[in-house]
Scaffold this motif. Structure first.
Motif, mmCIF file in Angstrom:
data_model
loop_
_atom_site.group_PDB
_atom_site.id
_atom_site.type_symbol
_atom_site.label_atom_id
_atom_site.label_comp_id
_atom_site.label_asym_id
_atom_site.label_seq_id
_atom_site.Cartn_x
_atom_site.Cartn_y
_atom_site.Cartn_z
ATOM 1 N N LEU A 73 40.368 -11.226 73.708
ATOM 2 C CA LEU A 73 41.792 -11.494 73.514
ATOM 3 C C LEU A 73 42.257 -11.166 72.106
ATOM 4 O O LEU A 73 43.375 -10.706 71.894
ATOM 5 C CB LEU A 73 42.082 -12.975 73.783
ATOM 6 N N ILE A 76 42.663 -7.163 72.002
ATOM 7 C CA ILE A 76 43.659 -6.442 72.800
ATOM 8 C C ILE A 76 45.083 -6.825 72.407
ATOM 9 O O ILE A 76 46.025 -6.144 72.737
ATOM 10 C CB ILE A 76 43.454 -6.577 74.326
ATOM 11 N N GLY A 77 45.225 -7.914 71.639
ATOM 12 C CA GLY A 77 46.511 -8.245 71.036
ATOM 13 C C GLY A 77 47.645 -8.417 72.026
ATOM 14 O O GLY A 77 47.439 -8.922 73.126
ATOM 15 N N PRO A 78 48.843 -8.003 71.649
ATOM 16 C CA PRO A 78 50.021 -8.333 72.444
ATOM 17 C C PRO A 78 50.087 -7.581 73.778
ATOM 18 O O PRO A 78 51.002 -7.800 74.551
ATOM 19 C CB PRO A 78 51.187 -7.924 71.539
ATOM 20 N N ASN A 79 49.114 -6.714 74.033
ATOM 21 C CA ASN A 79 49.150 -5.983 75.299
ATOM 22 C C ASN A 79 48.659 -6.817 76.479
ATOM 23 O O ASN A 79 48.790 -6.411 77.623
ATOM 24 C CB ASN A 79 48.296 -4.719 75.205
ATOM 25 N N ALA A 80 48.046 -7.961 76.187
ATOM 26 C CA ALA A 80 47.540 -8.786 77.272
ATOM 27 C C ALA A 80 48.702 -9.357 78.086
ATOM 28 O O ALA A 80 49.625 -9.916 77.539
ATOM 29 C CB ALA A 80 46.702 -9.930 76.712
ATOM 30 N N VAL A 81 48.646 -9.176 79.382
ATOM 31 C CA VAL A 81 49.709 -9.670 80.248
ATOM 32 C C VAL A 81 49.153 -10.800 81.116
ATOM 33 O O VAL A 81 48.175 -10.607 81.823
ATOM 34 C CB VAL A 81 50.240 -8.544 81.166
#
Lengths: 173, 318
Positions: A73, A76-81
């Motif tokens: 987590l 992958i930063g803010p791309n995690a949905v």
């Protein structure tokens, strides 16, 4: 770009997977089929229909979101949905088939097992994947495999499904 | 891998200070993420490891029990470690000392500072001093973004949409950060907002933001889909801008009689704590149209989403 499974081959592979699962299903334990979001969930839906044709009607089904359990987590930063888990039954004492599209490092499955542990204690968890591309980083192995291939880390294996991508096929680049 | 990773992230902010500069897409993304977190609270083990090993501080320079509890529980459900910092300070000692306080907190290895302060702009001020995430839990009369988001979440959950709804916010608009955050969010998502209250407490300047303004509560009742009753702030009652409490209740209190003149499915909201029998009659507060307790429940999910998204954005920037 190399096509690993065409439309028809993908369907045939799923039918075989369903058949293998149907044969392994225990008699006296409730069966649950849980797909990992997002394409694992779609595959689980398809398997449910095929299992029904094979005479197996799982007692429960659901979808598991593993985003919050990932060990990457922070990278992958803010791309995690976060798509949410939809499991509205008690998984304790079920024979639970976990479904995912591609098995690679094994980390997604590790996350999924942690997520399941927080939800209850299944009698057994079995893993069904459409494609096993090898290169495991954790001691995790599938029980039902559609297609087993050798790959290099730089390869990209993509499962495309009509419900999500508008077409049924498996490709590798 | 591709299953959990979006090609283009919608949320890239590590701070949440106000709803003013958020796009409708960003607001909806928080609400959608909060949907997912609501499920966590229904589990037997109400915890996910998303913020494990992270440290969250609640720095409340102004009293608030429920907001702090909500943030604390939200952080705990994400497995963060949580620290409370309480300090009652006068507004005169803000500025550098606030920044110094924030720097000291950050120096302990904190990832997220949740700040409540009586001065507008305090949360922003802290962002100028530290690198960690800053979440505004209410700053003066300026903004209370998580309350705004949880109100939007509750309205959408109840009505299925926000676009096109008629929403009234009733009471002391002038001194309310809740009203400001609600108004901004509602307008962005396409609601028709009416601000209602005594003329001394409803500044005309809010018309510039797209709100309708009236002091005739009874006239607008039949049209409203949602009515948000603001709390009468006791400390204001003695001020000259506030009418007598009896007059206020007569003109702007929500009671069973007024409720009868509303749409049958009108949603009655209140940010809490309720002054029973004042702005809101007890039977309405406890009745089927009231969403007060649902707002509290939803607040937890929304705050989990905000903590998660800001922390993720910060992780991606480093």
């Amino acid at each position: 770009m190399k096509t690993l499974l065409t439309n028809n081959e993908l369907q045939a592979t799923l039918e075989r997977l369903a058949h293998e699962i149907a044969e392994a299903v225990p008699k006296d334990i409730p069966v649950a089929v849980v797909g990992i979001r997002r394409r694992g969930e779609t595959l689980a839906q398809r398997l449910l229909q095929l299992l029904a044709k094979a005479g197996v009607k799982p007692a429960h089904h659901g979808a598991l979101d593993i985003t919050l359990y990932r060990d990457d987590l922070t990278t992958i930063g803010p791309n995690a949905v976060v798509r949410g888990t939809e499991i509205d039954f008690n998984i304790t004492d079920t024979w639970l088939v976990l479904v995912d599209d591609v098995l690679y490092t094994g980390r997604s499955i590790r996350a999924a097992l942690s997520a399941l542990t927080d939800l209850g204690r299944p009698r057994a968890v079995r893993l069904a994947v459409l494609v096993d591309r090898g290169l495991r980083e954790l001691p995790i192995q599938p029980d039902f495999v559609g297609l087993c291939i050798e790959t290099a880390p730089e390869n990209d294996v993509q499962v495309k499904l009509t419900e999500v991508d508008g077409v049924d096929k498996v490709e590798m680049t | 891998m591709s299953d959990v990773v979006a090609e283009k992230p919608v949320w890239t902010r590590k701070h949440l200070l106000t709803l003013n500069d958020l796009s409708p897409e960003e607001i909806l993304y928080v609400l959608d993420t909060a949907e997912s977190f609501k499920e966590v609270s229904t589990r037997s083990i109400k915890k996910v490891p998303a913020l494990r090993g992270r440290v969250v501080v609640t720095a409340f320079f102004e009293d608030s029990t429920r907001t702090r509890m909500s943030f604390t529980l939200a952080a705990q459900r994400l497995s963060a470690d949580i620290l409370d910092f309480s300090a009652k300070i006068s507004s005169a000692s803000k500025g550098e000392s606030l920044r110094d306080t924030a720097r000291n907190i950050e120096a302990m290895g904190v990832d997220i500072i949740i700040v409540r302060h009586s001065s507008a702009g305090a949360a922003y001020d802290i962002t100028q001093a530290v690198d960690c995430c800053v979440i505004n839990a209410g700053d003066g009369q300026h903004a209370h973004p998580t309350q705004g988001l949880l109100d939007l979440f509750t309205i959408r959950e109840s009505k299925g949409r926000i676009d096109g709804l008629n929403v009234a916010i009733a009471g002391d608009i002038a001194h309310s950060r809740v009203a400001r955050s609600d108004l901004r969010g509602l307008i962005k998502l396409g609601a028709n907002v009416t601000l209602v209250g005594p003329p001394t407490l409803v500044p005309r300047s809010f018309e510039k933001l797209g709100a309708h303004i009236t002091s005739d509560f009874d006239a607008i009742l039949p049209k409203m889909d949602v009515i948000n009753m603001l709390r009468i702030q006791q400390e204001r009652i003695t001020s000259s801008v506030f009418p007598s409490i009896r007059e206020y209740i007569r003109l702007f209190g929500m009671n069973a009689d007024r409720l009868k003149r509303c749409k049958p499915d009108v949603l009655i909201m209140h940010p809490g704590p309720v002054n029973r029998g004042k702005e809101l009659a007890a039977d309405v507060a406890d009745g089927p149209n009231s969403s007060i307790l649902r707002q509290v429940t939803n607040g937890l999910a929304v705050r989990m989403a905000v903590l998660f998204l800001c922390q993720q954005a910060a992780a991606g920037n480093t």
